[in-house]
Design an enzyme around this catalytic site. Sequence first.
Site, PDB file in Angstrom:
ATOM      1  CE  LYS A 141      -3.853   4.833  -1.918  1.00 37.87           C
ATOM      2  NZ  LYS A 141      -4.918   5.429  -2.736  1.00 37.87           N
TER       3      LYS A 141
ATOM      4  CE1 TYR B  88      -3.956   2.120   0.332  1.00 39.01           C
ATOM      5  CE2 TYR B  88      -2.764   3.205   2.117  1.00 39.01           C
ATOM      6  CZ  TYR B  88      -3.818   3.170   1.230  1.00 39.01           C
ATOM      7  OH  TYR B  88      -4.747   4.188   1.226  1.00 39.01           O
TER       8      TYR B  88
END
Length: 255
Positions: free
Chosen positions: A161, A157
């Site tokens: 991002k 993640y």
Amino acid sequence: MNALSLAGQVAMVTGAGHGIGRASALALAEAGALVVATDVDFAGASETEQLIKNAGYAAVAATADVTDAEAMVAAVDDIVRTHGRLDIVHANAGVLMAGTALTQTLDEWDKTFTVNVRGTFLTVRAALPQMVQQKSGAIIITASVSGLIGEPDLVAYNSSKGALVNLTRQLAIEYAEHGIRVNGICPGWIETGFNDPVLGHLETEELDQLVGRQVPLGRQGTPEDIAPSVVFLASDWARYITGQLLPIDGGLTSM
């Protein structure tokens, strides 16, 4: 006219069936835009459409998988064919799966990048030809504070991002000459259930204590804390802002 007004504009929000996407769709509609609430889950998108209409604003539900290039082109083509233009895109769809470099499976890594990075890229790429033709447009990408800092147990993640942070900057410099602005929002801990893979095991008291230590404002955010910034970045009030990442995190990244 109020520079924050989006009257006469058409907006597409991906991941609009819940959470930040739903709140963003509602806020954009309240500011005057006709909102196409798009989600891979049509039932969720339809609920968002109905909430907007119940509030007296304009919305249409649509379903599309952001990881499918042809589906995203078709979704944008349908918007332009039906409404004549596309002014605002909030590329918001995303997934979160916890894991470290040793525990994250390759399937989880691939799915995270497929949805978060490929999905955002395909959403933007589908919208750009119309915006280039119009010589105007505002794109808002949902990145995350996780793309600005390192966090334990979020290897895929955080990495995805981080990619969106620089994608935002790259698109901004590439398409500024066409009158298109590209900015990103970086939410912190937002109470939507999205963070349950990381925080869901905590009891309420434990979570409150953790938030109290990590977030200067002392609470998790809500989707409604995020949505006004999406409206601002889409509006003429932000007409000289592009390539920027706005943390909306209760001060978390200032610690």
